[in-house]
Enzyme design. Structure first.
Site, short mmCIF file in Angstrom:
data_model
loop_
_atom_site.label_atom_id
_atom_site.label_comp_id
_atom_site.label_asym_id
_atom_site.label_seq_id
_atom_site.Cartn_x
_atom_site.Cartn_y
_atom_site.Cartn_z
N ASP A 164 0.34 5.33 0.43
CA ASP A 164 -0.32 4.37 0.71
C ASP A 164 -0.92 4.50 2.43
OD1 ASP A 164 -1.47 1.76 1.49
OD2 ASP A 164 0.31 0.56 1.37
N ASP A 212 -8.01 2.27 2.34
CA ASP A 212 -6.52 1.73 1.96
C ASP A 212 -6.16 2.14 0.37
OD1 ASP A 212 -4.26 0.34 1.50
OD2 ASP A 212 -5.07 -1.50 1.13
#
Length: 470
Positions: A296, A106
């Site tokens: 992201d 992440d």
């Protein structure tokens, strides 16, 4: 995943031929067999073959070019595509003796955490971390809580030895989670590896990647990511091959042309850059004053301001704003090919129409990948997730702090939708137990630079060259 603010050297790179996630390795599963047989190059993972070739270049540069062996290196971790492009996870090892766990990769958050063996029912059926079984565990007795877009986690901060892609960080700060939102993890995922910057960390710990990038462990202070696409594949399994995270280098076999870098906005926190233009069906979307974008890998789709998202779907006849649980999303006719292009101040990057279709809700209607952001004032305008990132090779650079994009190579594109076994858990460390208790063999990418080691490297290089071209 958007969160609120709140080694190696060349000997073991060559010795790690059996570990598909160890640094600069060769083949993933063929191992070493006697008698030696000729391998079909088409049957091997191209990433691994390219890594083997790089090994030979590096070792010959040491032998004949006057370069010295340094305690730097490169590594990679083959990752898994979970839930038909919903998320992507890799493997870490933690503790002494090390045990492997799967974690979401992440770039939208900065904390590493694992669910604890004391968590109970709320942590689901995923494997959990038991600190009592590790001799290097240290409880810092600091509570923490993190709120993500998909739920919250809470627990305490500890230190442990953490390994990934052949690299090891002692006393790595991380969160031991004993409470989390229902259904936050999907088996076998046990946590999250945050890949953003330390200033964002809720546990106030330096992320694993940032330690390695800043202390000279990597050949280049950056990491690259390639993600696969299975969303348009009929009958795709829950888990499929997901691509790769490259640590300390960029994998030239996975992209073509040059990498276009864009400096981060302000002091590093998120991987946040400016977006210059956005076009849909050939029409420019007005993003004036709402043009900052976080890159992201932990977000499946693309979040944006309500006005811009409405303008996007206005270009698609038959689109409708969602209601109820679909509030903030839009539906549109699945038969429509939607062309989206991003520009961040250089090249124009196209997004596949297959990635615009997040999911299908009826025989004719699909949910679009763009949805209205609920971040609120003070947050970024856009959060650009995997729906776009599947279309490029992405690079996250430590200094100067920047994000880079490059066009995918034919080799990378050919990995989309391939029916193949998912990567086995690999930790790039000494033989370790997996979270099922079965031994998993891998090797640590560190080596002494003494004379015997150098001679052994040369011998291994010669053997590997012979095998490579056998």
């Amino acid at each position: 995943m958007f969160a609120s603010a709140g080694l190696t050297s060349l000997l073991f790179l060559l010795l790690s031929q059996d570990a598909s996630g160890a640094p600069t390795t060769s083949t993933a599963t063929v191992g070493r067999s006697i008698p030696i047989r000729r391998f079909n190059p088409l049957s091997q993972n191209f990433t691994l073959v390219a890594q083997r070739a790089k090994n030979q270049r590096d070792i010959l540069a040491v032998k004949y070019g006057g370069r010295s062996l340094q305690q730097r290196g490169t590594g990679y971790n083959l990752i898994v595509n979970q839930g038909t492009d919903t998320g992507y996870y890799g493997t870490i090892a933690i503790g002494t003796p090390p045990v492997s766990y799967d974690v979401i990769l992440d770039t939208g958050s900065s904390d590493l955490w694992l669910t604890s063996s004391t968590c109970g029912v709320s942590c689901g059926t995923s494997p959990t971390y038991d600190p009592t079984k590790s001799s290097t565990f240290q409880n810092l007795s600091t509570p923490f809580e993190i709120q993500y877009g998909s739920g919250a986690v809470a627990g305490y901060v500890a230190e442990e030895t953490v390994q990934m892609a052949g690299f090891s960080v002692a006393k790595q700060g991380f969160g031991v989670v004993n409470a989390l939102s229902s259904n936050f993890n999907t088996n076998p995922v046990s946590g999250i590896m945050g890949l953003a910057w330390n200033s964002l960390s809720s546990t106030q710990q330096t992320p694993f990647w940032q330690t390695l990038a800043s202390d000279g462990s990597w050949d280049s202070a950056l990491f690259g990511v390639q993600l696969t696409r299975y969303g348009n594949v009929s009958g795709a399994a829950q888990n499929e091959p997901g691509g790769v995270i490259d640590m300390g280098y960029t994998n030239s076999s996975l992209y073509t042309g040059s990498i276009e870098y864009h400096n981060l906005i302000g002091a590093p926190q998120y991987w946040e850059i400016n977006m210059s233009t956005l076009t849909v069906q050939g029409k420019s979307i007005d993003i004036a004053g709402i043009s900052t974008a976080i890159i992201d890998t932990g977000t499946t789709n693309i979040a944006g301001p309500a006005s811009a998202v409405a303008s996007i779907y206005a270009q698609i006849p038959g689109s409708q704003a969602g209601t109820g649980q679909l509030a903030g999303y839009y539906t549109y006719p699945c038969s429509t090919t939607v062309n989206v292009q991003f520009n961040f101040g250089g090249n124009t990057w196209s997004m596949s129409s297959a990635d615009f279709a997040h999911s299908q809700v009826s025989t004719t209607e699909c949910i679009g990948a763009f949805f209205i952001s609920s971040i609120g004032q003070g947050g970024p305008s856009w959060v650009i997730g995997d729906a776009f990132l599947k279309n490029v090779y992405s690079v996250f650079k430590y200094s100067p702090a920047s994000v880079g994009f490059a066009a995918l190579s034919e080799t990378a594109i050919a990995q989309n939708g391939v029916k193949a076994a998912v990567p086995s858990p690999t930790i790039g460390a000494v033989t370790a137990a997996t979270n099922t208790g079965v031994a998993s063999s891998a090797t640590l990418g560190a080596v002494s630079s003494g004379p015997f080691s150098i001679l052994l490297c040369f011998w291994l290089a010669s053997t590997s060259i012979a095998l490579l071209f056998w």
